[in-house]
Design an enzyme around this catalytic site. Structure first.
Site, mmCIF file in Angstrom:
data_model
loop_
_atom_site.group_PDB
_atom_site.id
_atom_site.type_symbol
_atom_site.label_atom_id
_atom_site.label_comp_id
_atom_site.label_asym_id
_atom_site.label_seq_id
_atom_site.Cartn_x
_atom_site.Cartn_y
_atom_site.Cartn_z
ATOM 1 N N ILE A 124 0.238 80.252 -20.646
ATOM 2 C CA ILE A 124 -0.020 80.867 -19.343
ATOM 3 C C ILE A 124 1.255 81.361 -18.675
ATOM 4 O O ILE A 124 1.264 82.408 -18.029
ATOM 5 C CB ILE A 124 -0.740 79.872 -18.404
ATOM 6 N N VAL A 127 9.119 79.091 -18.244
ATOM 7 C CA VAL A 127 9.870 78.266 -17.301
ATOM 8 C C VAL A 127 11.353 78.634 -17.329
ATOM 9 O O VAL A 127 11.957 78.736 -18.403
ATOM 10 C CB VAL A 127 9.703 76.765 -17.629
ATOM 11 N N ASP A 272 -5.702 68.510 -20.682
ATOM 12 C CA ASP A 272 -4.853 69.227 -21.640
ATOM 13 C C ASP A 272 -3.850 68.239 -22.237
ATOM 14 O O ASP A 272 -2.664 68.268 -21.918
ATOM 15 C CB ASP A 272 -4.121 70.380 -20.949
#
Length: 428
Positions: A124, A127, A272
């Site tokens: 998604i 970082v 998850d």
């Protein structure tokens, strides 16, 4: 050097790429090991480029025992591990534009330092390291530009989701109900404001537990598509598996407490259980990341879940079976017998505690779902019923979480771990 790729967003284009992955994978299973290496690498590359739900499926193949046939497992796990640790990235220019648009100021006004190159990238978002004006180092998670359309396209491709549904639950589930639940959970992962609230809720739940650490959220540098937290470090699962026995036992203890205290005390299932979300520390503690996919457990379902675990702790087989039928809303017959037996098998680490969770045991749970599907769904008198709302993602607990524990290869008194936090919460 980073691997920058633009996300294909269109529904048909993504469908065609996923179909190609499936065809290549199927052919490799027929041709054997040498073909599997090449097919696995190509599949990882294509799923990484797609990101979104496609990359999540690849990540699951990297660590969930039983998803890939035994003869091909090593090739696919090795290739798909790249998706777990470093999916393809988005361009620095696009990421900078997204941060500035969402936070309403130039990067150099928001952060004293900003690293253009991401240190991690997932399905998604990616970082970046940064530093605040007060000197704190932070990790800034930014959604990949185009990911919203990509996820929507995947959700529109019911056929694409077929493979995922086959793993998470039977194909004869009501399509609208299944897709609604999938849509709700996956679209929530695009809302970083919701994730920030959940991250803080898990922090409050585990406050005072030195073995469970959750990074602090920096709210003034967060938005719906940007999430800033304190920067943390730790070992990956592969390194943690090399630790000595005492430390690995502490890891397993901590993981079990984090997951099941979240479920049974907090009413929150972190759906998850991806090993990339765990940073293992030398003292046996763990830093937990990523709270984007959380399944609420509420009301009667939460009460029944607690009672099911309490029955398992008492080794009360009869009560366990009765509660399992209430949770699953079964109506007797072959399906009820198989579903209750499967649930009992999933609770073997409690009933048989101390217990060693092995990769063979984790894989047998995936096989158990397949056996139920084959035995019940194609028979008119199978008494199959729709899975209750909220249950679809719970299979990821056994498939993903148990596969992580299996790699630690320890025997642990999971019943004692669970009884301790349930007693502290007043449920025992």
């Amino acid at each position: 050097m980073t691997d920058e790729r633009k996300i294909p967003e269109g529904r048909l284009g993504r469908l065609a790429r996923l179909a190609a992955v499936g065809a290549r994978t199927g052919a490799s299973l027929i041709r054997g090991t040498s073909a599997a290496d090449a097919a696995a690498s190509k599949a990882a590359e294509m799923l990484g480029t797609l990101r979104g739900l496609a990359a999540k499926a690849g990540q699951m193949a990297s660590y969930v025992d039983g998803m890939v046939p035994e003869g091909q497992r090593e090739a696919y796990e090795t290739a798909m591990r790249k998706l777990r640790n470093a999916a393809p990235t988005s361009s620095p220019v696009a990421i900078r534009a997204r941060v500035e648009e969402d936070l309403g100021a130039p990067i150099d006004k928001l952060f004293a330092e900003w690293d253009e190159q991401p240190f991690a990238s997932a399905s998604i978002g990616q970082v970046h390291r940064a530093r605040l004006d007060d000197g704190r180092e932070v990790a800034v998670k930014v959604q990949h530009p185009g990911i919203e359309k990509a996820v929507e396209s995947d959700l529109e491709n019911a056929d694409v989701l077929g493979g995922m549904v086959a793993v998470l639950g039977p194909k004869r589930l009501e399509p609208k109900a299944v897709l609604a639940e999938l849509r709700a959970r996956f679209l929530e992962e695009l809302d970083y404001e919701l994730e920030a609230r959940r991250q803080r809720a898990f922090t409050a739940l585990h406050e005072g537990d030195p073995a469970i650490r959750i990074p602090e959220v920096i709210l003034e540098r967060s938005s719906k598509r940007v999430l800033t937290s304190e920067l943390v470090h730790g070992k990956a699962l592969e390194e943690a598996c090399e630790a000595d026995l005492v430390i690995r036992e502490r890891y397993a203890d901590t993981l079990w407490r984090f997951v099941f205290k979240g479920n049974l005390v907090g009413g929150m299932f972190n759906a998850d259980p991806h090993p990339g979300n765990y940073l293992f520390q030398d003292d046996g503690s763990i830093i937990f990341l990523d709270f984007g996919c959380v399944q609420p457990i509420e009301g009667e379902r939460l009460t029944l879940a607690r009672n099911l675990h309490l029955a398992a702790l008492r080794r009360d087989e009869e009560a366990f079976g009765e509660i399992a039928t209430k949770i699953l809303l079964t109506e007797g017959g072959v399906y009820e017998r198989m579903a209750v037996a499967y649930s009992r098998r999933c609770f073997e680490p409690i009933f048989g505690s101390p217990y060693r969770i092995t990769r063979a045991y984790a894989a047998s749970l995936v096989e158990g779902i397949k056996e139920m599907k084959n035995e019940v769904l194609f028979k008119k008198d199978g008494n199959f019923v729709q899975l209750p709302p909220g249950m679809l993602f719970m299979n990821r607990l056994q498939f993903g979480f148990y596969s992580v524990l299996a790699r630690l290869d320890v025997s642990l008194d999971y019943a004692a771990v669970e009884e301790t936090f349930l007693r502290e919460a007043g449920f025992v």
